[in-house]
Design a protein around this motif. Structure first.
Motif, short mmCIF file in Angstrom:
data_model
loop_
_atom_site.label_atom_id
_atom_site.label_comp_id
_atom_site.label_asym_id
_atom_site.label_seq_id
_atom_site.Cartn_x
_atom_site.Cartn_y
_atom_site.Cartn_z
N UNK A 72 0.86 -1.39 -0.15
CA UNK A 72 -0.08 0.05 0.02
C UNK A 72 0.94 1.42 -0.04
N UNK A 73 1.91 1.42 0.82
CA UNK A 73 2.76 2.34 0.92
C UNK A 73 3.62 2.64 -0.41
N UNK A 74 3.97 1.65 -1.13
CA UNK A 74 4.62 2.02 -2.33
C UNK A 74 3.79 2.42 -3.63
N UNK A 75 2.43 1.88 -3.35
CA UNK A 75 1.60 2.26 -4.44
C UNK A 75 1.24 3.73 -4.04
N UNK A 76 0.88 4.18 -2.81
CA UNK A 76 0.65 5.48 -2.46
C UNK A 76 1.63 6.53 -2.77
N UNK A 77 2.97 6.22 -2.82
CA UNK A 77 4.16 6.56 -3.17
C UNK A 77 4.11 7.04 -4.54
N UNK A 78 3.29 6.46 -5.51
CA UNK A 78 3.10 6.69 -6.96
C UNK A 78 1.84 7.27 -7.61
N UNK A 79 1.03 7.35 -6.77
CA UNK A 79 -0.10 7.94 -7.17
C UNK A 79 -0.85 9.10 -6.27
N UNK A 80 -1.59 9.99 -6.59
CA UNK A 80 -2.70 10.81 -5.78
C UNK A 80 -3.88 10.30 -5.54
N UNK A 81 -4.21 9.05 -6.12
CA UNK A 81 -5.71 8.59 -5.95
C UNK A 81 -5.47 7.84 -4.47
N UNK A 82 -6.64 7.64 -3.72
CA UNK A 82 -6.72 7.24 -2.34
C UNK A 82 -6.38 5.82 -2.34
N UNK A 83 -5.71 5.71 -1.24
CA UNK A 83 -5.08 4.34 -1.05
C UNK A 83 -5.55 3.79 -0.03
#
Ligand code: RP5
Length: 153
Positions: A72-83
């Motif tokens: 989840x953290x790595x995805x959040x690092x690459x997007x401004x969509x809600x995670x």
């Protein structure tokens, strides 16, 4: 236009624990694109997918992972969509390891963390977020709540 949410998990072994995420989204008419992608085993693919997700028409992410749960953290690092992150059990530490890994994000890169194995709540939280700007979804959420509160025989 159909709303589309990416449901990612770190391993095929997470499938059963994450099943409620997609079934709950689908109950609300939201398309769930389910993929197995690991932050540790497929780091390049995770970065590419997360970076392009907004452009590809996704509205949010639900990411489930166990153990040293970086997904989840790595995805959040690459997007401004809600995670929304789902810590998964199954490890020697029963998901407490994943909970701590997911919930303690550094300031500036948020991940909304639900309970251990709480894939259903992750989906409902995404529905709540999307219903802010979607009156039809908000109405379906009200109906769901009313149905949930109705006495059972
Ligand atoms: C995590 O490691 C996965 O999310 C899974 O919960 C855990 C174990 O993965 P496998 O060894 O079963 O593939 O990355």
């Amino acid at each position: 236009m159909t709303v589309k949410v990416a449901v990612l998990m770190g391993s095929a072994s997470d499938t059963e624990r994450m099943a409620a995420a997609s079934s709950t989204l689908e109950r609300f008419g939201i398309e769930a694109d389910v993929r197995v992608l690991s932050a540790h085993r497929n780091p390049v693919q995770v970065a590419e997918f997360a970076s392009g997700a907004r452009q590809a028409g996704y509205s949010a992410f639900i990411c489930g992972a166990g153990m040293a749960a970086a997904l989840p953290g790595v995805v959040a690092a690459h997007t401004t969509l809600p995670v929304v992150g789902v810590p998964l059990s199954g490890s020697a530490l029963n998901g407490v390891d994943a909970l701590y890994a997911i919930v303690q994000m550094p300031p500036g890169i948020p991940v909304a963390t639900v309970g251990i194995d709480a894939a259903r709540n992750a989906a409902l939280l995404v529905v709540h977020i999307l219903a802010v700007a979607d009156a039809d979804l908000a109405r379906r959420l009200e109906e769901f709540r009313a149905d949930q509160s109705a006495p059972r025989s």
